[in-house]
Design an enzyme around this catalytic site. Structure first.
Site, PDB file in Angstrom:
ATOM      1  N   GLU A  57     -18.920  -6.013  10.914  1.00  0.00           N
ATOM      2  CA  GLU A  57     -19.838  -5.267  11.768  1.00  0.00           C
ATOM      3  C   GLU A  57     -20.861  -6.160  12.453  1.00  0.00           C
ATOM      4  O   GLU A  57     -21.232  -5.919  13.615  1.00  0.00           O
ATOM      5  CB  GLU A  57     -20.554  -4.188  10.947  1.00  0.00           C
ATOM      6  CG  GLU A  57     -19.670  -3.058  10.471  1.00  0.00           C
ATOM      7  CD  GLU A  57     -18.931  -3.356   9.184  1.00  0.00           C
ATOM      8  OE1 GLU A  57     -18.150  -2.500   8.728  1.00  0.00           O
ATOM      9  OE2 GLU A  57     -19.119  -4.469   8.620  1.00  0.00           O
ATOM     10  N   ARG A  68     -25.445  -2.574   8.050  1.00  0.00           N
ATOM     11  CA  ARG A  68     -25.059  -3.955   7.823  1.00  0.00           C
ATOM     12  C   ARG A  68     -25.378  -4.862   9.008  1.00  0.00           C
ATOM     13  O   ARG A  68     -25.420  -6.075   8.864  1.00  0.00           O
ATOM     14  CB  ARG A  68     -23.562  -4.034   7.527  1.00  0.00           C
ATOM     15  CG  ARG A  68     -23.078  -3.017   6.518  1.00  0.00           C
ATOM     16  CD  ARG A  68     -21.632  -3.211   6.154  1.00  0.00           C
ATOM     17  NE  ARG A  68     -21.491  -4.281   5.182  1.00  0.00           N
ATOM     18  CZ  ARG A  68     -20.321  -4.689   4.688  1.00  0.00           C
ATOM     19  NH1 ARG A  68     -19.210  -4.123   5.107  1.00  0.00           N
ATOM     20  NH2 ARG A  68     -20.267  -5.657   3.811  1.00  0.00           N
ATOM     21  N   LYS A 116       0.849  -1.181   0.000  1.00  0.00           N
ATOM     22  CA  LYS A 116       0.000   0.000   0.000  1.00  0.00           C
ATOM     23  C   LYS A 116       0.891   1.240   0.000  1.00  0.00           C
ATOM     24  O   LYS A 116       1.849   1.329   0.762  1.00  0.00           O
ATOM     25  CB  LYS A 116      -0.895  -0.015   1.245  1.00  0.00           C
ATOM     26  CG  LYS A 116      -2.059   0.945   1.219  1.00  0.00           C
ATOM     27  CD  LYS A 116      -2.955   0.695   2.415  1.00  0.00           C
ATOM     28  CE  LYS A 116      -4.174   1.587   2.408  1.00  0.00           C
ATOM     29  NZ  LYS A 116      -5.066   1.319   3.563  1.00  0.00           N
TER      30      LYS A 116
END
Length: 646
Positions: free
Chosen positions: A369, A397, A283
């Site tokens: 979640e 969610r 990244k």
């Protein structure tokens, strides 16, 4: 002319030599740093997928072959290679979106930026191609290793492996991070792969190995592809659990080596069944400021100096997230039952401060979640008070878990929803506009929307004192304004911010819309219309004083940074009717639409949520020329009654 300027679509890549592809990769990184530094956006993830994306578009034929990104914040390179090189208004109104968007290009498929859904999309698309006889079409899912912490990916993998005759390639973009370093057993497995001698040798010599593709390379592949148990049993070291899964595994491969990536993708393409390609990437690749940023390697940045990576904004304003993070630590100092939970967003939700002070009392569950919410219910049962901090858009969610695991069991869990309401440049899937409408249907839930920093601290403390029901604290993105002091506080906690001599209009301003409510009242005063402005503080259940004040006013206006349908205004209107109060209510909020990207001010203006628009409508309602019409003045009612008597 730069090579990038000659690329107007994926097939323009076909004629480029390997040296030119390497040069193109450098040009793309320079472009991304320059453009994203100017506008802000997701920089680190895109710097990490340059060569991988080039290889994907060289090997596969988009849009005939479908490419799905999980999540879409790693799609900037894809946009560049599919003809979208005008980043001058990136994430601005009228400019290109920060995520894939179908209206922009036929090459974009999945617009939602919620993680862990790509494999289910890929499963469905590949099934459709198989059922409709399009056996020559392939589906490619690019999934970050962080997204693999979400349970939905495992549900999809289970189904993909059950019907393994489809042209489906899953590329695991393994950079050890989602926003911050990826957590969990899966991450530990991938870390072990990255540090093995075999991988290290491959990493440094992949170009030679894959270019030749001789007997040695093929033997190597046969040894590491995973056979029957595949990639999944390697993740868990539990062969019994995944013994029925049969997904071929190729890798690991250096994701920054275009030639190596092309070779392994061509092999996967020709296999004729689902394949997992494990690519190791970095990244922030190629941009030293991002590489040095240990927090999130420039996952998302505002406007920065491209030379140094330093933020250009000199604002010293305190953010809502900072206020919450500091106050949670302060509360934890004298309440050892507080434990914080995050879903792979430690720093974005302000919980890094809790981690620094009480590392043993914070849990990062990854992008999961649903698990976070039910785990919180378990923590509450065990005597703790969990604080689940996530973005408002991601609360959607885990609704079933809030309803059935927390509320049904009367668990004292506090949910802190950052980025509620209109968030701006990230677009439809990131606006946090559904939480008020969705969560208020949960029995016994208590919802708070602080208007300023002081009220955020107060309401968080009040929420932490509730141990028999879920509580919710929501606040918007950005900086906290100056405190707005109340004229008085009612016995049930409602703050009266302004009282006029004439009780014409009661303005119920939710949370940060308190400022808007006061601005509307000031405009009404100029027209001789008296307004009372109140902040309920706790919006659900509806405080009794709101009903009492509504009874004494001619009209009620509710202002909320959420969808009107099923919103707080609707709840207030229903409670007024139940109490026998017939005062008209005008519920003002956002339309039940997916709102495009733009500034918060632009979006609110389009929705008619400006002081000028609201005041103009209220004047018309008071005058009786616009519905809902305000009740007549008492003297007008008496004249009407006498006329009817005659």
């Amino acid at each position: 002319m730069a090579i990038l300027e000659t690329v107007h679509g994926p097939r323009d890549l076909d004629k480029l030599t390997n040296d030119q592809l390497i040069e193109l990769s450098g040009e793309i990184r320079e472009f991304l740093v320059r453009e994203v530094a100017r506008s802000g956006g997701h920089l680190g993830p895109n710097l990490g997928v340059v060569e991988m994306t080039i290889a994907i578009h060289r090997v596969f034929d988009s849009p005939k072959d479908s490419i799905v990104f999980d999540t879409g914040h790693q799609s900037y390179v894809h946009k560049l290679l599919t003809g979208r090189q005008d980043f001058s208004k990136l994430r601005e109104k009228g400019g290109i979106a920060g995520y894939p968007q179908r209206s922009e290009s036929v090459h974009d498929i999945v617009e939602s930026s919620h993680a862990s859904s790509s494999l289910s999309w890929a499963d469905g698309i590949s099934r459709a191609y198989s059922m409709s006889g399009h056996s020559d079409r392939h589906v490619v899912a690019v999934v970050g290793d962080g997204a693999l912490t979400g349970g939905m990916t495992w549900e999809a993998l289970n189904n993909i492996s059950h019907d393994n005759s489809r042209n489906l390639i899953i590329i695991v973009n393994d950079n050890g991070r989602s926003y911050a370093p990826t957590i969990g057993g899966m991450a530990r497995f991938l870390d072990s792969v990255r540090t093995r001698k075999g991988y290290r040798n491959l990493h440094f010599s992949s170009s030679r190995l894959f270019a030749k593709m001789g007997p040695y390379a093929r033997a190597f592949y046969r040894g590491v592809r995973g056979g029957v148990h595949g990639f999944l049993s390697r993740f868990t070291n539990n062969q019994d659990l995944y013994a029925n899964l049969d997904i071929k595994y190729l890798g690991p491969v250096n994701g920054h080596d275009v030639k190596a990536m092309e070779a392994v993708l061509r092999q996967a393409k020709s296999y004729g069944a689902p394949v997992i390609v494990h690519a190791i990437t970095e990244k922030g690749k190629g941009y030293e400021p991002a590489r040095r940023d240990l927090d999130d390697q420039f996952h998302a940045v505002g406007k920065i100096d491209p030379a140094t990576g330093k933020a250009l904004s000199s604002s010293s304003a305190v953010g809502w997230t900072d206020v919450f993070g500091d106050e949670l630590v302060a509360q934890a100092e004298h309440n050892d039952k507080i434990v914080a939970i995050t879903a792979a967003m430690l720093r974005p939700t302000g919980l890094h401060k809790m981690l620094e002070r009480y590392p043993e009392r914070i849990i990062d569950v990854g992008i999961a979640e649903q698990h976070a919410v039910t785990s919180a219910a378990g923590l509450a049962f065990g005597g703790m008070h969990p604080v689940v901090a996530i973005y408002a858009t991601f609360m959607n969610r885990a609704f079933d878990q809030v309803l059935m695991d927390v509320a049904l069991h009367k668990a004292g869990v506090t949910f802190v929803l950052d980025r509620s309401g209109v968030t701006g440049p990230d677009g439809p899937s990131h606006h946090g506009v559904w939480d008020l409408a969705i969560l208020q249907v949960v029995p016994h839930i208590r919802l708070a929307a602080p208007r300023d920093a002081t009220r955020l601290r107060e309401e968080l403390a009040e929420a932490l004192a509730v141990d028999d029901a879920p509580t919710v604290i929501r606040f918007p993105r950005g900086s906290v304004g100056a405190d707005i002091e109340a004229v008085r506080r009612c016995d049930d906690g409602v703050d009266v911010l302004l009282e006029a001599a004439h009780k014409d209009v009661l303005i119920v301003a939710i949370g940060a819309f308190a400022t808007l409510g006061l601005e509307v009242a000031a405009r009404l005063a100029q027209q001789g219309i008296g307004a009372t402005v109140v902040d309920p503080r706790w919006v659900v259940p509806v405080p009794t004083s709101i009903i009492d004040m509504a009874r004494d006013h001619r009209l009620v206006i509710t202002l909320e940074d959420g969808v009107r349908v099923g919103g707080i205004g609707t709840r207030i209107r229903q409670d007024l009717r139940s109490a026998g109060v017939d005062t008209a209510v005008d519920e003002l909020g956002l339309p039940d639409e997916f709102l495009d990207h733009g500034t918060r001010e632009e979006i609110l203006a389009e929705a008619g949520l400006t002081a000028q628009d609201i005041a103009r409508d209220v004047v018309a309602q008071v005058l009786g020329s616009k519905i809902p019409v305000a009740r007549p003045l008492p003297e007008e009612s008496q004249v009407s009654d006498s006329l009817q008597a005659e």
